[in-house]
Design an enzyme around this catalytic site. Sequence first.
Site, PDB file in Angstrom:
ATOM      1  NE  ARG A 166     -27.225  13.114  -3.750  1.00  0.00           N
ATOM      2  CZ  ARG A 166     -27.809  13.514  -2.619  1.00  0.00           C
ATOM      3  NH1 ARG A 166     -28.798  14.368  -2.665  1.00  0.00           N
ATOM      4  NH2 ARG A 166     -27.407  13.023  -1.463  1.00  0.00           N
ATOM      5  CD  GLU A 173     -29.647  17.782  -7.348  1.00  0.00           C
ATOM      6  OE1 GLU A 173     -30.834  17.930  -7.724  1.00  0.00           O
ATOM      7  OE2 GLU A 173     -29.323  17.351  -6.234  1.00  0.00           O
ATOM      8  NE  ARG A 202     -31.778  24.533  -1.367  1.00  0.00           N
ATOM      9  CZ  ARG A 202     -32.591  24.551  -0.308  1.00  0.00           C
ATOM     10  NH1 ARG A 202     -32.276  25.282   0.744  1.00  0.00           N
ATOM     11  NH2 ARG A 202     -33.688  23.864  -0.305  1.00  0.00           N
ATOM     12  CG  HIS A 203     -29.751  21.573  -5.665  1.00  0.00           C
ATOM     13  ND1 HIS A 203     -30.711  22.518  -5.431  1.00  0.00           N
ATOM     14  CD2 HIS A 203     -30.036  20.522  -4.861  1.00  0.00           C
ATOM     15  CE1 HIS A 203     -31.555  22.062  -4.512  1.00  0.00           C
ATOM     16  NE2 HIS A 203     -31.167  20.854  -4.145  1.00  0.00           N
ATOM     17  CD  GLU A 263     -31.767  19.588   3.296  1.00  0.00           C
ATOM     18  OE1 GLU A 263     -32.847  19.727   2.708  1.00  0.00           O
ATOM     19  OE2 GLU A 263     -30.966  18.679   3.042  1.00  0.00           O
ATOM     20  CB  SER A 300     -31.312  15.554   5.481  1.00  0.00           C
ATOM     21  OG  SER A 300     -30.740  14.592   4.669  1.00  0.00           O
ATOM     22  NE  ARG A 305     -27.456  22.672  -0.402  1.00  0.00           N
ATOM     23  CZ  ARG A 305     -28.589  22.035  -0.449  1.00  0.00           C
ATOM     24  NH1 ARG A 305     -29.286  21.849   0.661  1.00  0.00           N
ATOM     25  NH2 ARG A 305     -29.034  21.583  -1.591  1.00  0.00           N
TER      26      ARG A 305
HETATM   27  O1  4AD Z   1     -30.444  15.511   2.016  1.00  0.00           O
HETATM   28  P1  4AD Z   1     -29.464  14.570   1.360  1.00  0.00           P
HETATM   29  O2  4AD Z   1     -29.807  14.115   0.004  1.00  0.00           O
HETATM   30  O3  4AD Z   1     -29.321  13.344   2.366  1.00  0.00           O
HETATM   31  C1  4AD Z   1     -28.523  12.258   2.155  1.00  0.00           C
HETATM   32  O4  4AD Z   1     -27.736  12.128   1.254  1.00  0.00           O
HETATM   33  C2  4AD Z   1     -28.648  11.220   3.239  1.00  0.00           C
HETATM   34  N1  4AD Z   1     -27.945  10.004   2.810  1.00  0.00           N
HETATM   35  C3  4AD Z   1     -28.077  11.789   4.491  1.00  0.00           C
HETATM   36  C4  4AD Z   1     -28.265  10.922   5.679  1.00  0.00           C
HETATM   37  O5  4AD Z   1     -27.321  10.489   6.261  1.00  0.00           O
HETATM   38  N2  4AD Z   1     -29.504  10.696   6.030  1.00  0.00           N
HETATM   39  O6  4AD Z   1     -28.043  15.245   1.344  1.00  0.00           O
HETATM   40  C5  4AD Z   1     -27.416  15.622   2.549  1.00  0.00           C
HETATM   41  C6  4AD Z   1     -26.898  17.029   2.446  1.00  0.00           C
HETATM   42  C7  4AD Z   1     -27.966  18.085   2.282  1.00  0.00           C
HETATM   43  O7  4AD Z   1     -28.481  18.506   3.525  1.00  0.00           O
HETATM   44  C8  4AD Z   1     -27.215  19.197   1.596  1.00  0.00           C
HETATM   45  O8  4AD Z   1     -26.463  19.957   2.543  1.00  0.00           O
HETATM   46  C9  4AD Z   1     -26.246  18.462   0.729  1.00  0.00           C
HETATM   47  O9  4AD Z   1     -26.087  17.171   1.287  1.00  0.00           O
HETATM   48  N3  4AD Z   1     -26.728  18.332  -0.652  1.00  0.00           N
HETATM   49  C10 4AD Z   1     -26.201  19.009  -1.699  1.00  0.00           C
HETATM   50  N4  4AD Z   1     -25.214  19.917  -1.760  1.00  0.00           N
HETATM   51  C11 4AD Z   1     -24.909  20.413  -2.983  1.00  0.00           C
HETATM   52  N5  4AD Z   1     -25.513  20.033  -4.124  1.00  0.00           N
HETATM   53  C12 4AD Z   1     -26.513  19.121  -4.107  1.00  0.00           C
HETATM   54  N6  4AD Z   1     -27.081  18.744  -5.242  1.00  0.00           N
HETATM   55  C13 4AD Z   1     -26.903  18.563  -2.842  1.00  0.00           C
HETATM   56  N7  4AD Z   1     -27.815  17.661  -2.463  1.00  0.00           N
HETATM   57  C14 4AD Z   1     -27.691  17.544  -1.128  1.00  0.00           C
END
Ligand code: 4AD
Length: 467
Positions: free
Chosen positions: A238, A240, A246-247, A390, A393, A441
Amino acid sequence: GRIWTEIGLVNENLKDKTVLIRGRIQTTRAVGTKTGFVVLREKGYTIQCVLNVTANLVSQQMLKFATSLSKESHVDIEGIVSVPDAPITGATQQVEIQVRKIYGISKAIPALPINIEDAARSEADIEEALKAGKQLVRVNQDTRLNNRVLDLRTPANQAIFRIQSEVENLFRQYLLSQNFVGIHTPKLIAGSSEGGASVFKLDYKGHPACLAQSPQLHKQMSICGDFGRVYEVGPVFRAEDSSSHRHLCEFIGLDVEMEIKEHYSEVMDIVDGLFIAMFDNLNENCKKELEAIKKQYPFEPLKYLRKTPRLAFEEVVQMLKEAGVENVDPLGDLTTELERKLGKLVLEKYDTDFYMVQRFPAAARPFYTMPCPFNPAYSCSFDVFLRGEEIISGAQRIHVPDLLSTRAKDCGIDLKSIEAYIDSFRYGTAPHGGFGVGLERVVMLFCGLNNIRKTSLFPRDPQRITP
Ligand code: 4AD
């Protein structure tokens, strides 16, 4: 005969036995001219080794050599296990080694950027030591991450990554027991999988491409490929731009996708079974690790129930409003601040740190999320929270190709780049859903840690691509 063992395994049961251990020098100390002590560390465990010239166990030169070794040098020590009368402070093992031989394996340079003993202190410990007039350096996060191989040697860090390994293991074990198949999807893909700006673009032999923001598209396509239930453990990228606590720009995604027979709550049932089993197992099998982490970073044990509460998004908005929060958007997403606030309210009301929120507003979810059949402003989706943040998701997906392309277009996605994905649903596909978990996380929040960089071995964030 000689027995090779690990420092963490040397205990009273080996009394009077000769053992061979390998470790790093934590401290050395000479007492007078005939005695010396070396504290040796391996994998976060430490043991006191005694050099005794008077008893003729080691020579005078050996004593001199041993007590002049630089911190963090690697040595092998052969000696006899003894049990002292008084408890030992300054080492985890409550036995000593009466040294017979020391073999130098690898010297560490004397000027270390981090002193491991200082790096292992808790905040309370530092305060106390400073008050007592002790000379010590508070090791900040950047120094730790710049010198990660040294930082990783602290007992808390050793424990964190053992827990991480166990979380991954328990994730696989549980899903395999529920008839899931482990898959690996491509990380080089043609377009963004989650939409939005957080995508790393690259050149793929002259074609535009991306690093996968999730296995989303291909885990769904695996359901089209008739695997029924799949899971994946793999890197997620990502781009970010905020340096939040937490990212990360690269993290490990634990992903699940499955056919739904009647209702998307079947997906939440899997989350429930999986995480309760995981927490139970961690509490039971990682006691030593949890203690080691707590010693440096104190935290409360996680509260969770046998059946995880599932709150509706609308209910959550109501709860927040009743608690006097004014800036809640009933058709938006929860901000980090609102998540935390909610965490406190749920803890008060249900006595749990682990809970789910379902039926999020459709506008707050990615294009592939199934709208609620009775009210399309909401969606068949959920988030899962741990200590007010979170960790997961999930959702039911749109398996109707025309609706899917309409939603993608509305969300500004380049349809060309996901054509194969949309076409996959034209060949007959069961309703399906799934979820994504961020491994770092889960470990961070299970252990009550305050920064995701602590649970990533070599974290990648907007400011950091080394070491
Ligand atoms: O909420 P996210 O973006 O959801 C998905 O990627 C969907 N494809 C999931 C699905 O099957 N619907 O990311 C899922 C999880 C988040 O809840 C969080 O725990 C983690 O990934 N996450 C990160 N962890 C660390 N750094 C980041 N930049 C994150 N972005 C999301």
